[in-house]
Write a protein that holds these residues in place. Structure first.
Motif, PDB file in Angstrom:
ATOM      1  N   PRO A 367      41.489  28.993 -30.773  1.00  0.00           N
ATOM      2  CA  PRO A 367      40.367  28.151 -30.316  1.00  0.00           C
ATOM      3  C   PRO A 367      40.854  27.044 -29.384  1.00  0.00           C
ATOM      4  O   PRO A 367      41.893  26.428 -29.614  1.00  0.00           O
ATOM      5  CB  PRO A 367      39.802  27.575 -31.622  1.00  0.00           C
ATOM      6  N   ILE A 368      40.073  26.791 -28.329  1.00  0.00           N
ATOM      7  CA  ILE A 368      40.371  25.745 -27.355  1.00  0.00           C
ATOM      8  C   ILE A 368      39.218  24.745 -27.375  1.00  0.00           C
ATOM      9  O   ILE A 368      38.044  25.134 -27.361  1.00  0.00           O
ATOM     10  CB  ILE A 368      40.534  26.334 -25.939  1.00  0.00           C
ATOM     11  N   THR A 380      33.559  30.368 -15.872  1.00  0.00           N
ATOM     12  CA  THR A 380      33.543  31.587 -15.065  1.00  0.00           C
ATOM     13  C   THR A 380      34.959  31.993 -14.704  1.00  0.00           C
ATOM     14  O   THR A 380      35.925  31.294 -15.005  1.00  0.00           O
ATOM     15  CB  THR A 380      32.706  31.363 -13.785  1.00  0.00           C
ATOM     16  N   TRP A 381      35.044  33.149 -14.047  1.00  0.00           N
ATOM     17  CA  TRP A 381      36.341  33.640 -13.575  1.00  0.00           C
ATOM     18  C   TRP A 381      36.720  32.916 -12.294  1.00  0.00           C
ATOM     19  O   TRP A 381      35.902  32.765 -11.389  1.00  0.00           O
ATOM     20  CB  TRP A 381      36.248  35.143 -13.323  1.00  0.00           C
ATOM     21  N   GLN A 382      37.978  32.486 -12.211  1.00  0.00           N
ATOM     22  CA  GLN A 382      38.508  31.865 -11.001  1.00  0.00           C
ATOM     23  C   GLN A 382      39.797  32.580 -10.614  1.00  0.00           C
ATOM     24  O   GLN A 382      40.606  32.944 -11.476  1.00  0.00           O
ATOM     25  CB  GLN A 382      38.793  30.375 -11.226  1.00  0.00           C
ATOM     26  N   ALA A 383      39.973  32.755  -9.306  1.00  0.00           N
ATOM     27  CA  ALA A 383      41.151  33.469  -8.822  1.00  0.00           C
ATOM     28  C   ALA A 383      42.435  32.818  -9.321  1.00  0.00           C
ATOM     29  O   ALA A 383      42.634  31.611  -9.179  1.00  0.00           O
ATOM     30  CB  ALA A 383      41.146  33.500  -7.291  1.00  0.00           C
ATOM     31  N   GLY A 384      43.310  33.620  -9.922  1.00  0.00           N
ATOM     32  CA  GLY A 384      44.587  33.122 -10.426  1.00  0.00           C
ATOM     33  C   GLY A 384      44.471  32.499 -11.803  1.00  0.00           C
ATOM     34  O   GLY A 384      45.335  32.684 -12.652  1.00  0.00           O
ATOM     35  N   TYR A 385      43.372  31.759 -12.053  1.00  0.00           N
ATOM     36  CA  TYR A 385      43.204  31.077 -13.332  1.00  0.00           C
ATOM     37  C   TYR A 385      42.586  31.973 -14.398  1.00  0.00           C
ATOM     38  O   TYR A 385      42.616  31.635 -15.576  1.00  0.00           O
ATOM     39  CB  TYR A 385      42.306  29.854 -13.165  1.00  0.00           C
ATOM     40  N   GLY A 386      41.992  33.083 -13.994  1.00  0.00           N
ATOM     41  CA  GLY A 386      41.297  33.913 -14.967  1.00  0.00           C
ATOM     42  C   GLY A 386      40.017  33.239 -15.417  1.00  0.00           C
ATOM     43  O   GLY A 386      39.329  32.555 -14.650  1.00  0.00           O
ATOM     44  N   ASN A 387      39.674  33.425 -16.687  1.00  0.00           N
ATOM     45  CA  ASN A 387      38.484  32.775 -17.246  1.00  0.00           C
ATOM     46  C   ASN A 387      38.747  31.278 -17.396  1.00  0.00           C
ATOM     47  O   ASN A 387      39.656  30.868 -18.114  1.00  0.00           O
ATOM     48  CB  ASN A 387      38.125  33.381 -18.597  1.00  0.00           C
ATOM     49  N   GLN A 388      37.922  30.481 -16.728  1.00  0.00           N
ATOM     50  CA  GLN A 388      38.153  29.037 -16.667  1.00  0.00           C
ATOM     51  C   GLN A 388      36.904  28.265 -17.071  1.00  0.00           C
ATOM     52  O   GLN A 388      35.794  28.629 -16.690  1.00  0.00           O
ATOM     53  CB  GLN A 388      38.549  28.628 -15.247  1.00  0.00           C
ATOM     54  N   TYR A 405      40.339  24.396 -18.295  1.00  0.00           N
ATOM     55  CA  TYR A 405      41.008  25.161 -19.348  1.00  0.00           C
ATOM     56  C   TYR A 405      41.066  26.613 -18.856  1.00  0.00           C
ATOM     57  O   TYR A 405      40.027  27.220 -18.584  1.00  0.00           O
ATOM     58  CB  TYR A 405      40.225  25.052 -20.659  1.00  0.00           C
ATOM     59  N   ASN A 406      42.275  27.185 -18.745  1.00  0.00           N
ATOM     60  CA  ASN A 406      42.453  28.422 -17.985  1.00  0.00           C
ATOM     61  C   ASN A 406      43.042  29.565 -18.809  1.00  0.00           C
ATOM     62  O   ASN A 406      43.650  29.356 -19.860  1.00  0.00           O
ATOM     63  CB  ASN A 406      43.349  28.154 -16.781  1.00  0.00           C
ATOM     64  N   ASN A 430      44.897  35.879 -21.766  1.00  0.00           N
ATOM     65  CA  ASN A 430      45.946  36.254 -20.813  1.00  0.00           C
ATOM     66  C   ASN A 430      45.318  36.719 -19.501  1.00  0.00           C
ATOM     67  O   ASN A 430      45.841  37.608 -18.838  1.00  0.00           O
ATOM     68  CB  ASN A 430      46.807  37.362 -21.436  1.00  0.00           C
ATOM     69  N   THR A 431      44.200  36.102 -19.120  1.00  0.00           N
ATOM     70  CA  THR A 431      43.489  36.535 -17.918  1.00  0.00           C
ATOM     71  C   THR A 431      44.071  35.848 -16.683  1.00  0.00           C
ATOM     72  O   THR A 431      44.788  34.869 -16.772  1.00  0.00           O
ATOM     73  CB  THR A 431      41.998  36.210 -18.042  1.00  0.00           C
ATOM     74  N   GLY A 432      43.695  36.368 -15.504  1.00  0.00           N
ATOM     75  CA  GLY A 432      44.216  35.810 -14.263  1.00  0.00           C
ATOM     76  C   GLY A 432      45.643  36.240 -14.021  1.00  0.00           C
ATOM     77  O   GLY A 432      46.052  37.345 -14.361  1.00  0.00           O
ATOM     78  N   SER A 433      46.447  35.345 -13.452  1.00  0.00           N
ATOM     79  CA  SER A 433      47.840  35.669 -13.133  1.00  0.00           C
ATOM     80  C   SER A 433      48.786  35.357 -14.278  1.00  0.00           C
ATOM     81  O   SER A 433      49.993  35.333 -14.105  1.00  0.00           O
ATOM     82  CB  SER A 433      48.281  34.877 -11.888  1.00  0.00           C
ATOM     83  N   SER A 434      48.242  35.120 -15.446  1.00  0.00           N
ATOM     84  CA  SER A 434      49.064  34.850 -16.619  1.00  0.00           C
ATOM     85  C   SER A 434      49.842  36.094 -17.022  1.00  0.00           C
ATOM     86  O   SER A 434      49.402  37.221 -16.784  1.00  0.00           O
ATOM     87  CB  SER A 434      48.169  34.394 -17.777  1.00  0.00           C
ATOM     88  N   THR A 435      50.993  35.884 -17.635  1.00  0.00           N
ATOM     89  CA  THR A 435      51.796  37.007 -18.121  1.00  0.00           C
ATOM     90  C   THR A 435      51.864  37.050 -19.639  1.00  0.00           C
ATOM     91  O   THR A 435      52.446  37.974 -20.196  1.00  0.00           O
ATOM     92  CB  THR A 435      53.233  36.920 -17.564  1.00  0.00           C
ATOM     93  N   ALA A 436      51.284  36.046 -20.311  1.00  0.00           N
ATOM     94  CA  ALA A 436      51.242  36.025 -21.779  1.00  0.00           C
ATOM     95  C   ALA A 436      50.161  35.038 -22.202  1.00  0.00           C
ATOM     96  O   ALA A 436      49.824  34.111 -21.461  1.00  0.00           O
ATOM     97  CB  ALA A 436      52.595  35.613 -22.367  1.00  0.00           C
ATOM     98  N   CYS A 437      49.623  35.253 -23.391  1.00  0.00           N
ATOM     99  CA  CYS A 437      48.563  34.372 -23.876  1.00  0.00           C
ATOM    100  C   CYS A 437      49.063  32.930 -23.998  1.00  0.00           C
ATOM    101  O   CYS A 437      50.094  32.678 -24.637  1.00  0.00           O
ATOM    102  CB  CYS A 437      48.057  34.862 -25.239  1.00  0.00           C
ATOM    103  N   HIS A 438      48.364  32.009 -23.361  1.00  0.00           N
ATOM    104  CA  HIS A 438      48.654  30.589 -23.467  1.00  0.00           C
ATOM    105  C   HIS A 438      47.501  29.824 -22.830  1.00  0.00           C
ATOM    106  O   HIS A 438      46.576  30.425 -22.281  1.00  0.00           O
ATOM    107  CB  HIS A 438      49.971  30.239 -22.758  1.00  0.00           C
ATOM    108  N   LEU A 439      47.540  28.494 -22.914  1.00  0.00           N
ATOM    109  CA  LEU A 439      46.531  27.663 -22.253  1.00  0.00           C
ATOM    110  C   LEU A 439      47.189  26.890 -21.122  1.00  0.00           C
ATOM    111  O   LEU A 439      48.162  26.161 -21.338  1.00  0.00           O
ATOM    112  CB  LEU A 439      45.909  26.672 -23.244  1.00  0.00           C
ATOM    113  N   HIS A 440      46.643  27.058 -19.937  1.00  0.00           N
ATOM    114  CA  HIS A 440      47.060  26.247 -18.790  1.00  0.00           C
ATOM    115  C   HIS A 440      46.011  25.154 -18.627  1.00  0.00           C
ATOM    116  O   HIS A 440      44.869  25.422 -18.263  1.00  0.00           O
ATOM    117  CB  HIS A 440      47.152  27.105 -17.532  1.00  0.00           C
ATOM    118  N   PHE A 441      46.406  23.899 -18.880  1.00  0.00           N
ATOM    119  CA  PHE A 441      45.479  22.763 -18.935  1.00  0.00           C
ATOM    120  C   PHE A 441      45.718  21.856 -17.730  1.00  0.00           C
ATOM    121  O   PHE A 441      46.849  21.422 -17.486  1.00  0.00           O
ATOM    122  CB  PHE A 441      45.721  21.990 -20.240  1.00  0.00           C
TER     123      PHE A 441
END
Length: 460
Positions: A367-368, A380-388, A405-406, A430-441
């Motif tokens: 949960p975030i 929504t989906w954003q390029a590179g960020y995935g679901n944001q 929150y990406n 792990n959406t967008g250009s991510s390579t593993a599940c995490h939160l890019h804040f």
């Protein structure tokens, strides 16, 4: 879409004012009093309508540009993701081959050493075999020479025997006595007979000695020949062993060469993708920044209206506070930083780029939560960020504050929704250009990205 709806609401409010103004004008004209408060002229209404049409055209154009930019960004993101996956896979394979190479080279070295040892052993056996065969030949030569000597000695013995035994011993002795003409003749004849006897005796002794020596030589030669047979078996086995070792060494050499060829192939592939990949990265970042800028432009246009600006200032005055450490809450229940804000060097191509946020450990489906109260601008989906999810927190200390929150797997909020600090906004992914599940804040102050840690509490 939220900004469009807000602008539409403003336009609707203007229309209401215009309509009410028109009603007031009509009423005033009916009463014969054109100076009533709130009355407007028909020209003012026409001007206002033109202005409204202009706003609508801008909104439509901006929305179309946003949609087109979003489509291009999505397409580029997908292309970049695929390219990036291939590049990462190629780099991983290259690193794996680099790790395998020393072991293969060591195996090749060991195989070559075994071949060299077998060659040396083969040489040793060959030398022993040559020496043994030379010894066998020498013995054969000695035996042949002795056989020739034996034949000569046997011929001598036979000759003596014939001369000695022409008659019997008694007759021979009388012949010596009565056949002698004088004493000297007797002595010479007797001496000759004794010499012949000694020669015969010595010859027979020599024959016995030769026979004994040759018997020993025969035994020795038999042993030598057995040794030669053993050496030949060993030599034949070494030939087979050496051939097998050479085959193994060749296989190891082929393995090393195949690995080296594959390494070179991967290096060439990675190098061939460098320019394209970097260009895609730059274009992707440009489209993302362009999209953010356009959205922020829409927000700024709203803020430029007198009523909206007044409301924002009043909200800021009521909210108060300062943007400093601890103003924002952690977006995860168990905060654990995996990567900080700042410049980051690409592990494959080595180029530096800004890592514009803080990465937090968040296993898939974690949960975030909202770091502060505010309004969801989009989910929504954003390029590179995935679901944001992007949240506008309004003004704090007179400064605009926005967080996003990406890489989410799914959303728990929607555009236009009001959230409080700590409300669920989505789940990590792990959406967008991510390579593993995490939160890019990420955090924006007055539209500029800042280090999230400057507003978060200290990590535990």
């Amino acid at each position: 879409m939220t900004h469009t709806r807000r602008l539409a609401a403003i336009v609707a409010a203007i229309l209401v004012v215009a309509v009410m103004g028109g009603y007031a004008v009509g009423t005033a004209a009916a009463l014969g009093d054109a100076s009533l408060p709130g009355s407007v002229r028909a020209d003012d209404i026409d001007d206002l309508g033109d202005e409204i049409d202009g706003y609508q055209d801008q909104i439509d154009q901006t929305q179309a540009e946003r949609d087109a930019a979003q489509r291009r960004a999505d397409e580029l993101s997908h292309a970049l993701e695929n390219t990036d996956a291939r590049i990462v896979e190629a780099d991983a394979k290259l690193r794996d081959l680099n790790e395998q190479l020393p072991a293969l080279q060591e195996a090749l070295e060991i195989a070559n050493q075994k071949v060299e040892a077998a060659v040396v052993q083969q040489g040793i056996v060959a030398d022993k075999l040559a020496a043994a065969e030379a010894q066998d030949q020498a013995i054969s030569d000695q035996i042949a020479a002795d056989e020739e000597r034996t034949a000569d000695l046997e011929a001598l013995v036979a000759a003596i025997a014939r001369e000695t035994y022409k008659g019997d011993d008694a007759t021979a002795s009388l012949d010596i006595v009565f056949g002698a003409t004088d004493a000297r003749s007797f002595v010479d004849e007797y001496t000759a007979q004794q010499s012949a006897s000694r020669v015969q005796s010595n010859t027979l002794a020599e024959l016995d000695e030769i026979a004994a020596v040759n018997r020993n030589r025969g035994t020795r030669q038999e042993a030598v020949r057995e040794y030669i047979a053993e050496l030949k078996i060993e030599a034949d086995a070494l030939v087979v062993e050496l051939e097998g070792l050479r085959d193994i060494a060749q296989e190891k050499k082929d393995d090393v060469q195949a690995l080296l060829d594959r390494q070179e192939e991967l290096r060439q592939y990675l190098e061939s993708q460098r320019a394209t990949f970097l260009a895609q990265q730059e274009e992707n970042e440009r489209l993302q920044q362009q999209l953010r800028n356009r959205v922020l432009d829409l927000v700024q246009k709203k803020a430029d209206s007198e009523e909206a600006l007044k409301a924002a200032r009043e909200a800021a005055a009521q909210q108060g506070g300062k943007l400093n450490d601890g103003y924002l809450s952690f977006p995860t229940k168990v905060p654990y930083k995996t990567s900080s804000f700042g410049m980051r060097v690409h592990p494959i191509y080595g180029y530096a780029r800004l890592h514009a946020g803080t990465d937090l450990r968040a296993y898939c489906g974690t949960p975030i939560y909202a770091s502060a109260s505010g309004t969801v601008q989009w989910a929504t989906w954003q390029a590179g960020y995935g679901n944001q999810v992007l949240i506008d927190h309004g003004y704090v200390g007179g400064k605009s504050l926005i967080t996003n929150y990406n890489h989410l797997s799914r959303f728990a909020v929607s555009s236009g929704q009001t959230v409080a600090r700590g409300d669920l906004v989505g789940y990590s992914g792990n959406t967008g250009s991510s390579t593993a599940c995490h939160l890019h804040f990420e955090v924006y102050v007055n539209g500029n990205v800042v280090d999230p840690e400057s507003l978060l509490p200290s990590f535990p």
